[in-house]
Design a protein around this motif. Structure first.
Motif, short mmCIF file in Angstrom:
data_model
loop_
_atom_site.label_atom_id
_atom_site.label_comp_id
_atom_site.label_asym_id
_atom_site.label_seq_id
_atom_site.Cartn_x
_atom_site.Cartn_y
_atom_site.Cartn_z
N ALA A 1 0.74 -1.28 -0.03
CA ALA A 1 0.05 0.04 0.04
C ALA A 1 0.85 1.31 -0.18
O ALA A 1 0.53 2.45 -0.67
N SER A 2 1.87 1.15 0.49
CA SER A 2 3.11 2.26 0.76
C SER A 2 3.60 2.38 -0.50
O SER A 2 3.78 3.61 -1.07
N LYS A 3 4.22 1.33 -1.25
CA LYS A 3 4.62 1.70 -2.44
C LYS A 3 3.57 2.29 -3.45
O LYS A 3 3.98 2.94 -4.21
N ASN A 4 2.16 1.77 -3.53
CA ASN A 4 1.31 2.08 -4.30
C ASN A 4 1.05 3.61 -4.09
O ASN A 4 0.70 4.40 -5.20
N ALA A 5 1.09 4.06 -2.81
CA ALA A 5 0.74 5.55 -2.66
C ALA A 5 1.87 6.43 -3.31
O ALA A 5 1.72 7.52 -3.96
N ARG A 6 3.24 6.04 -3.10
CA ARG A 6 4.22 6.53 -3.65
C ARG A 6 4.10 6.79 -5.06
O ARG A 6 4.61 7.82 -5.64
N GLU A 7 3.77 5.69 -5.69
CA GLU A 7 3.89 5.59 -7.24
C GLU A 7 3.12 6.59 -7.58
O GLU A 7 2.84 7.24 -8.67
N ARG A 8 1.72 6.62 -7.14
CA ARG A 8 0.71 7.63 -7.38
C ARG A 8 1.21 9.16 -7.18
O ARG A 8 1.03 10.11 -8.05
N ALA A 9 1.66 9.09 -6.05
CA ALA A 9 2.25 10.86 -5.90
C ALA A 9 3.25 11.15 -6.98
O ALA A 9 3.18 12.43 -7.37
N GLU A 10 4.19 10.13 -7.24
CA GLU A 10 5.09 10.55 -8.22
C GLU A 10 4.46 10.89 -9.68
O GLU A 10 4.71 11.61 -10.45
N THR A 11 3.43 9.89 -9.90
CA THR A 11 2.70 10.34 -11.27
C THR A 11 2.05 11.69 -11.29
O THR A 11 2.29 12.19 -12.18
N ILE A 12 1.57 11.95 -10.28
CA ILE A 12 0.68 13.34 -10.14
C ILE A 12 1.71 14.53 -10.05
O ILE A 12 1.53 15.37 -10.72
N THR A 13 2.93 14.16 -9.22
CA THR A 13 3.70 15.27 -9.33
C THR A 13 4.55 15.57 -10.76
O THR A 13 4.70 16.66 -11.21
N LYS A 14 4.93 14.37 -11.51
CA LYS A 14 5.42 14.30 -12.64
C LYS A 14 4.70 15.08 -13.56
O LYS A 14 5.09 16.06 -14.60
N ASN A 15 3.29 14.76 -13.78
CA ASN A 15 2.49 15.27 -14.50
C ASN A 15 2.17 16.60 -14.27
O ASN A 15 1.65 17.53 -15.40
N ALA A 16 2.10 17.37 -13.31
CA ALA A 16 2.06 18.76 -12.89
C ALA A 16 3.29 19.58 -13.11
O ALA A 16 3.50 20.87 -12.72
N GLY A 17 4.46 18.82 -13.54
CA GLY A 17 5.81 19.55 -13.68
C GLY A 17 6.65 19.59 -12.46
O GLY A 17 7.48 20.67 -12.61
N GLY A 18 6.49 18.91 -11.57
CA GLY A 18 7.23 19.19 -10.35
C GLY A 18 7.93 17.95 -9.93
O GLY A 18 8.17 16.88 -10.90
N LYS A 19 8.50 17.90 -8.75
CA LYS A 19 9.48 16.79 -8.21
C LYS A 19 9.04 16.45 -7.15
O LYS A 19 8.79 17.33 -6.15
N LEU A 20 8.96 14.99 -6.72
CA LEU A 20 8.34 14.64 -5.55
C LEU A 20 9.66 14.65 -4.40
O LEU A 20 10.72 14.30 -4.74
N GLY A 21 9.47 15.16 -3.30
CA GLY A 21 9.97 15.52 -1.99
C GLY A 21 9.83 14.50 -1.28
O GLY A 21 9.59 13.30 -1.28
N ASP A 22 10.34 14.87 0.17
CA ASP A 22 10.39 13.79 1.23
C ASP A 22 9.01 13.46 1.70
O ASP A 22 8.19 14.42 1.32
N LEU A 23 8.76 12.37 2.48
CA LEU A 23 7.21 12.05 2.97
C LEU A 23 7.27 13.05 4.25
O LEU A 23 7.93 13.18 5.05
#
Length: 244
Positions: A176-198
């Protein structure tokens, strides 16, 4: 004013300027909005129970209390031998205490209730707990054979459990944790940003239900199905990440 005094004044002025600049930058940083993204990760899995719990009861009725108790003990021996003959180990059987009490029949007669003494009823319950699920299921289907030995047997519906639930929970949390991070990375990348720390992570409750059971209730405390051998487990995890 001599040159030394001028130099000191300049240095002090520069120091005050730099201090004010640092304070201004710090203030700006504290007031600057922090960018975050929140997501919910999900993990699901089907699995098979590896432990079965089954209860059976039998009882006798006799006008004499001592005779009633003697008969139930005789039936207990018969039930034990029957279970052993079907492959159930003695270590998997738990014979509960015998209960003996008077039994009356109440009926309405000429405007008032009357009670008729029927005898002394003795009853006993046996709890079978085994990891040999299929063997116990087979015995459940054959328990009616005891009727031929004049034993009035009552069979409860079996309950199914999983002995490796702690390991399964850890596995599901990681997924579930891995799935959450993958979703966050996809959203951030599509918005032109970069994912930071939890920033934060909150785990939901485990929901263990029967597979494809649309009518089974989920609860805030977590559902735990025991009626189905095949089970479906799900858990969600809410995570919030900083965005660079």
């Amino acid at each position: 004013m001599n040159n030394k005094s001028v130099t000191i004044a300049v240095i002090v002025g520069i120091a005050f300027f730099l201090a004010a600049l640092a304070l201004g930058i710090a203030f700006y940083q504290t007031k600057k909005p922090v960018k975050t993204v929140s997501v919910v990760g999900l993990a699901e899995k089907d699995f098979t129970s590896d432990l079965i719990v089954w209860n059976v009861e039998y009882d006798v009725l006799d006008p004499d209390m001592k005779a009633s108790y003697t008969k139930i003990k005789e039936q207990a021996a018969t039930v034990k031998e029957f279970l052993k003959s079907k492959g159930i180990k003695e270590s998997e059987m738990d014979f509960k205490n015998i209960s003996t009490k008077p039994r009356n029949d109440s009926h309405w007669n000429n405007g008032h209730w009357e009670e008729k003494f029927l005898g002394y009823e003795s009853e006993q319950r046996v709890r079978i707990e085994s990891k040999d699920v299929e063997r116990v299921e087979k015995v459940i289907r054959e328990i009616s054979e005891l009727y031929e030995q004049n034993i009035k047997i009552s069979s409860w519906s079996p309950e199914y459990y999983y002995t490796k639930l702690s390991d399964l929970k850890l596995e599901m949390l990681a997924e579930a944790s891995k799935n959450a991070r993958e979703r966050a990375e996809t959203i951030t990348k599509n918005a032109g940003g970069k994912l930071g720390d939890l920033k934060t992570a909150t785990t939901g409750v485990f929901q263990i239900t029967a597979p494809n059971s649309a009518d089974e209730d989920y609860s805030w405390g977590g559902a735990f199905n025991t009626s189905s051998k095949q089970k479906h487990v799900s858990i969600n995890m809410r995570q919030t990440y900083y965005v660079k």
